[in-house]
Scaffold this motif. Structure first.
Motif, PDB file in Angstrom:
ATOM      1  N   TYR A 239       0.844  -1.283  -0.007  1.00 31.12           N
ATOM      2  CA  TYR A 239      -0.073   0.130  -0.067  1.00 31.12           C
ATOM      3  C   TYR A 239       0.831   1.415   0.050  1.00 31.12           C
ATOM      4  N   PRO A 240       1.854   1.483  -0.880  1.00 34.00           N
ATOM      5  CA  PRO A 240       2.672   2.509  -0.838  1.00 34.00           C
ATOM      6  C   PRO A 240       1.956   4.109  -0.727  1.00 34.00           C
ATOM      7  N   SER A 241       0.901   4.149  -1.554  1.00 39.16           N
ATOM      8  CA  SER A 241       0.347   5.252  -1.618  1.00 39.16           C
ATOM      9  C   SER A 241      -0.157   5.956  -0.134  1.00 39.16           C
ATOM     10  N   LEU A 242      -0.287   5.011   0.712  1.00 43.02           N
ATOM     11  CA  LEU A 242      -0.898   5.506   2.071  1.00 43.02           C
ATOM     12  C   LEU A 242       0.318   5.705   2.964  1.00 43.02           C
ATOM     13  N   PHE A 243       1.822   5.573   2.658  1.00 42.14           N
ATOM     14  CA  PHE A 243       2.950   5.837   3.228  1.00 42.14           C
ATOM     15  C   PHE A 243       3.690   6.780   2.895  1.00 42.14           C
ATOM     16  N   SER A 244       4.556   7.408   3.761  1.00 43.59           N
ATOM     17  CA  SER A 244       5.843   8.268   3.378  1.00 43.59           C
ATOM     18  C   SER A 244       6.509   7.728   2.438  1.00 43.59           C
ATOM     19  N   SER A 245       7.006   8.696   1.655  1.00 43.99           N
ATOM     20  CA  SER A 245       8.397   8.276   0.616  1.00 43.99           C
ATOM     21  C   SER A 245       9.429   7.309   1.458  1.00 43.99           C
ATOM     22  N   GLU A 246       9.668   7.960   2.465  1.00 41.36           N
ATOM     23  CA  GLU A 246      10.705   7.328   3.231  1.00 41.36           C
ATOM     24  C   GLU A 246      10.332   5.954   3.767  1.00 41.36           C
ATOM     25  N   ALA A 247       9.167   5.685   4.095  1.00 40.25           N
ATOM     26  CA  ALA A 247       8.584   4.452   4.642  1.00 40.25           C
ATOM     27  C   ALA A 247       8.810   3.533   3.418  1.00 40.25           C
ATOM     28  N   VAL A 248       8.217   3.701   2.477  1.00 39.42           N
ATOM     29  CA  VAL A 248       8.190   2.765   1.290  1.00 39.42           C
ATOM     30  C   VAL A 248       9.840   2.657   0.931  1.00 39.42           C
ATOM     31  N   LEU A 249      10.541   3.601   0.746  1.00 39.92           N
ATOM     32  CA  LEU A 249      12.152   3.378   0.386  1.00 39.92           C
ATOM     33  C   LEU A 249      12.758   2.374   1.496  1.00 39.92           C
ATOM     34  N   GLN A 250      12.563   2.655   2.541  1.00 40.84           N
ATOM     35  CA  GLN A 250      13.092   1.529   3.824  1.00 40.84           C
ATOM     36  C   GLN A 250      12.432   0.400   3.715  1.00 40.84           C
ATOM     37  N   SER A 251      11.196   0.262   3.430  1.00 40.04           N
ATOM     38  CA  SER A 251      10.615  -1.313   3.324  1.00 40.04           C
ATOM     39  C   SER A 251      11.055  -1.903   1.919  1.00 40.04           C
ATOM     40  N   LYS A 252      11.089  -1.134   1.077  1.00 38.69           N
ATOM     41  CA  LYS A 252      11.616  -1.956  -0.293  1.00 38.69           C
ATOM     42  C   LYS A 252      13.137  -2.159  -0.054  1.00 38.69           C
ATOM     43  N   ALA A 253      13.698  -1.486   0.653  1.00 41.29           N
ATOM     44  CA  ALA A 253      15.218  -1.954   0.793  1.00 41.29           C
ATOM     45  C   ALA A 253      15.300  -3.075   1.586  1.00 41.29           C
ATOM     46  N   ARG A 254      14.358  -3.074   2.624  1.00 44.36           N
ATOM     47  CA  ARG A 254      14.718  -4.249   3.626  1.00 44.36           C
ATOM     48  C   ARG A 254      14.147  -5.419   2.747  1.00 44.36           C
ATOM     49  N   LEU A 255      13.203  -5.442   2.363  1.00 44.02           N
ATOM     50  CA  LEU A 255      12.299  -6.454   1.585  1.00 44.02           C
ATOM     51  C   LEU A 255      13.355  -7.085   0.400  1.00 44.02           C
ATOM     52  N   SER A 256      13.888  -6.230  -0.207  1.00 51.62           N
ATOM     53  CA  SER A 256      14.924  -6.582  -1.240  1.00 51.62           C
ATOM     54  C   SER A 256      16.077  -7.096  -0.478  1.00 51.62           C
TER      55      SER A 256
END
Length: 147
Positions: free
Chosen positions: A125-142
């Motif tokens: 749900y990237p549109s519901l969160f800040s760009s920093e949260a999305v960036l950190q999430s994608k980095a951890r998941l990758s």
């Protein structure tokens, strides 16, 4: 009991008992019972959206990991306080935006429940969160997917 029957369980106590009883002989049933338990607990909270419901599932999944670790029910007190003070989605955004990996992510990854991690919810749900949260999430998941 099979996986279809577990999906129809409506009692948290039945799920807990099944997970306990099936643990040694049928780890697949124990895992399914824990997942159903997580769904039932999250649905009791009264989520305002699907994303919020998934965040609550993440909280309860982490608390199940804590229960396994400590041998008793162990609430994620800090996260619960944040949910109450900031609201569920804002609290998740704050937790995931930090540079340091969340404890829950590591714990859930360790038991194969990474799909319940806050980072996974943010990625869905990237549109519901800040760009920093999305960036950190994608980095951890990758990192998890590569590692």
């Amino acid at each position: 009991m099979d996986l279809d029957q577990i999906a129809r369980l409506t009692s948290i106590s039945d799920c807990e008992q099944l997970a306990k009883n099936a643990g040694g002989e049928r780890p697949d049933l124990a895992t399914a019972a824990r997942k159903r338990l997580i769904e039932l607990r999250a649905s009791e909270y009264g989520a305002q959206s699907e994303a919020e419901l998934e965040c609550l599932k993440a909280l309860y999944a982490y608390e199940e990991v804590l229960r396994s670790k400590h041998g008793r029910r162990q609430p994620a007190a800090y996260t619960r306080r944040m949910f109450k003070a900031q609201g569920v989605l804002q609290a998740v955004d704050s937790l995931v935006s930090k540079k340091k990996e969340t404890v829950g992510f590591s714990a859930l990854l360790g038991v194969g429940l990474q799909d319940y991690a806050f980072e996974a919810v943010v990625a869905r749900y990237p549109s519901l969160f800040s760009s920093e949260a999305v960036l950190q999430s994608k980095a951890r998941l990758s990192t998890w997917m590569v590692g």
